[in-house]
Design an enzyme around this catalytic site. Structure first.
Site, PDB file in Angstrom:
ATOM      1  N   ASN A   6       0.872  -1.181   0.000  1.00 22.66           N
ATOM      2  CA  ASN A   6       0.000   0.000   0.000  1.00 22.66           C
ATOM      3  C   ASN A   6       0.910   1.232   0.000  1.00 22.66           C
ATOM      4  O   ASN A   6       1.509   1.564   1.019  1.00 22.66           O
ATOM      5  CB  ASN A   6      -0.903  -0.023   1.241  1.00 22.66           C
ATOM      6  CG  ASN A   6      -1.743   1.240   1.369  1.00 22.66           C
ATOM      7  OD1 ASN A   6      -1.774   2.064   0.451  1.00 22.66           O
ATOM      8  ND2 ASN A   6      -2.425   1.398   2.490  1.00 22.66           N
ATOM      9  N   LYS A   8       0.039   4.299  -0.300  1.00 23.23           N
ATOM     10  CA  LYS A   8      -0.596   5.509   0.252  1.00 23.23           C
ATOM     11  C   LYS A   8      -0.364   6.692  -0.695  1.00 23.23           C
ATOM     12  O   LYS A   8      -0.309   6.492  -1.910  1.00 23.23           O
ATOM     13  CB  LYS A   8      -0.077   5.762   1.673  1.00 23.23           C
ATOM     14  CG  LYS A   8      -0.218   4.508   2.543  1.00 23.23           C
ATOM     15  CD  LYS A   8      -0.031   4.742   3.999  1.00 23.23           C
ATOM     16  CE  LYS A   8      -0.250   3.425   4.743  1.00 23.23           C
ATOM     17  NZ  LYS A   8      -0.207   3.562   6.182  1.00 23.23           N
ATOM     18  N   HIS A  94      -9.745   1.483   4.921  1.00 29.34           N
ATOM     19  CA  HIS A  94      -8.476   1.748   5.612  1.00 29.34           C
ATOM     20  C   HIS A  94      -8.709   2.755   6.740  1.00 29.34           C
ATOM     21  O   HIS A  94      -9.475   3.703   6.574  1.00 29.34           O
ATOM     22  CB  HIS A  94      -7.426   2.278   4.629  1.00 29.34           C
ATOM     23  CG  HIS A  94      -6.040   2.214   5.193  1.00 29.34           C
ATOM     24  ND1 HIS A  94      -5.595   3.126   6.117  1.00 29.34           N
ATOM     25  CD2 HIS A  94      -5.037   1.329   5.001  1.00 29.34           C
ATOM     26  CE1 HIS A  94      -4.353   2.795   6.459  1.00 29.34           C
ATOM     27  NE2 HIS A  94      -3.994   1.714   5.801  1.00 29.34           N
ATOM     28  N   GLU A  96      -7.048   5.149   7.758  1.00 26.92           N
ATOM     29  CA  GLU A  96      -6.760   6.550   7.421  1.00 26.92           C
ATOM     30  C   GLU A  96      -7.974   7.204   6.762  1.00 26.92           C
ATOM     31  O   GLU A  96      -8.139   8.425   6.827  1.00 26.92           O
ATOM     32  CB  GLU A  96      -5.507   6.618   6.526  1.00 26.92           C
ATOM     33  CG  GLU A  96      -4.240   6.370   7.345  1.00 26.92           C
ATOM     34  CD  GLU A  96      -3.068   5.783   6.575  1.00 26.92           C
ATOM     35  OE1 GLU A  96      -3.103   5.759   5.331  1.00 26.92           O
ATOM     36  OE2 GLU A  96      -2.106   5.336   7.240  1.00 26.92           O
ATOM     37  N   GLU A 163      -5.637  -4.451  10.663  1.00 26.88           N
ATOM     38  CA  GLU A 163      -4.621  -3.427  10.863  1.00 26.88           C
ATOM     39  C   GLU A 163      -4.942  -2.635  12.129  1.00 26.88           C
ATOM     40  O   GLU A 163      -5.725  -1.673  12.076  1.00 26.88           O
ATOM     41  CB  GLU A 163      -4.603  -2.450   9.674  1.00 26.88           C
ATOM     42  CG  GLU A 163      -4.253  -3.078   8.354  1.00 26.88           C
ATOM     43  CD  GLU A 163      -3.628  -2.072   7.390  1.00 26.88           C
ATOM     44  OE1 GLU A 163      -2.528  -2.339   6.918  1.00 26.88           O
ATOM     45  OE2 GLU A 163      -4.225  -1.015   7.136  1.00 26.88           O
ATOM     46  N   GLY A 169       2.485   2.575  11.067  1.00 29.32           N
ATOM     47  CA  GLY A 169       3.524   3.605  11.011  1.00 29.32           C
ATOM     48  C   GLY A 169       4.209   3.902  12.337  1.00 29.32           C
ATOM     49  O   GLY A 169       4.898   4.906  12.461  1.00 29.32           O
ATOM     50  N   SER A 202       3.222  -1.694  10.438  1.00 30.65           N
ATOM     51  CA  SER A 202       4.668  -1.723  10.723  1.00 30.65           C
ATOM     52  C   SER A 202       5.368  -3.026  10.339  1.00 30.65           C
ATOM     53  O   SER A 202       6.370  -3.385  10.963  1.00 30.65           O
ATOM     54  CB  SER A 202       4.929  -1.410  12.202  1.00 30.65           C
ATOM     55  OG  SER A 202       4.520  -0.090  12.496  1.00 30.65           O
TER      56      SER A 202
END
Ligand code: 13P
Length: 241
Positions: A6, A8, A94, A96, A163, A169, A202
């Protein structure tokens, strides 16, 4: 095992050169039983898909509009358009994007629409740090699965990506036993056909040695490390070594 990159909101046309290494790797024996899939930003899907023409690397998008048809929606892309430029997969839900207001019912519409366009869906779920601390992980995952997959009978084209938001991250990954149990919990939500469950958050060429011991995980959704071809290849190699 699936290894899904991914990217992003990273990458431009010059990133195409970095794929040569991965293409070469995808044709080697070292890839073993690994299946590679790239989800670059919309702007690069077409070029990536051309670049991957003669290899087995899959291609996907990172989101789509909930309408499967064309319409007056400025700035959006429907699943049909993605299919048309070579995408086979799409990431939906996702964290985000959930953070920006995508809720379970919108995610449900998006998944239905993507399946209608014959895309395979990478459906992301996961709890935040506060929810984890309050011991709400299972409750949250159950809700996200129930509502996100409402009225979807056939899950054969759906991958679930677990996730945990606090692992994205941050360099922190769940404890092995917790992850094993959570993946088992997710799979047990499905009575008939168990979906493939991926882990994301991560994942790196360092921690893959531990992650690969968790034997109910079917692959990884990789952010940061996937933008570096060497690191991405290393993750795959170490999974099988
Ligand atoms: P990182 O691998 O950068 O933590 O990102 C994970 C992710 O969000 C993949 O979708």
């Amino acid at each position: 095992m699936y290894f899904i990159a991914n990217w992003k909101m990273y990458g431009n046309l010059s990133s195409l050169n970095s794929l040569d290494k991965v293409i070469k790797f995808s044709k080697s024996k070292e890839i073993n039983k690994g299946r590679l899939i790239y989800c670059p930003p919309y702007t690069l899907i077409s070029s990536f898909s051309k670049k991957f023409q003669n290899c087995q690397i899959g291609i996907g998008a990172q989101n789509c509009h909930e309408n499967d048809d064309y319409g007056p929606h400025t700035g959006f892309i429907n699943p049909r358009m993605l299919k048309n430029i070579g995408a086979q997969f799409v990431i939906i839900g996702h964290s985000e994007n959930r953070k920006k207001g995508e809720n379970d019912s919108l995610i449900n519409l998006k998944i239905k629409s993507a399946l209608k366009a014959k895309l395979k869906v990478i459906f992301c779920i996961g709890e935040t740090l506060i929810e984890k601390k309050r011991k709400k992980t299972r409750l949250i995952l159950s809700r996200q699965i129930k509502n996100g997959l409402k009225n979807i009978k056939n899950n054969s084209n759906i991958f679930i990506a677990y996730e945990p938001v606090w692992a994205i991250g941050t360099g922190i990954i769940p404890k092995s036993n917790d992850l094993l149990k959570t993946v088992e919990f997710i799979k047990n939500k499905f009575k008939k056909k168990k979906p493939r469950v991926l882990y994301g958050g991560s994942v790196s060429s360092e921690n893959i040695k531990n992650l690969k011991k968790i034997n109910n995980i079917d692959g990884y959704l990789i952010g940061g490390a996937s933008q570096n071809s060497k690191k991405f290849i290393d993750i795959v190699k170490k999974t099988y070594s």
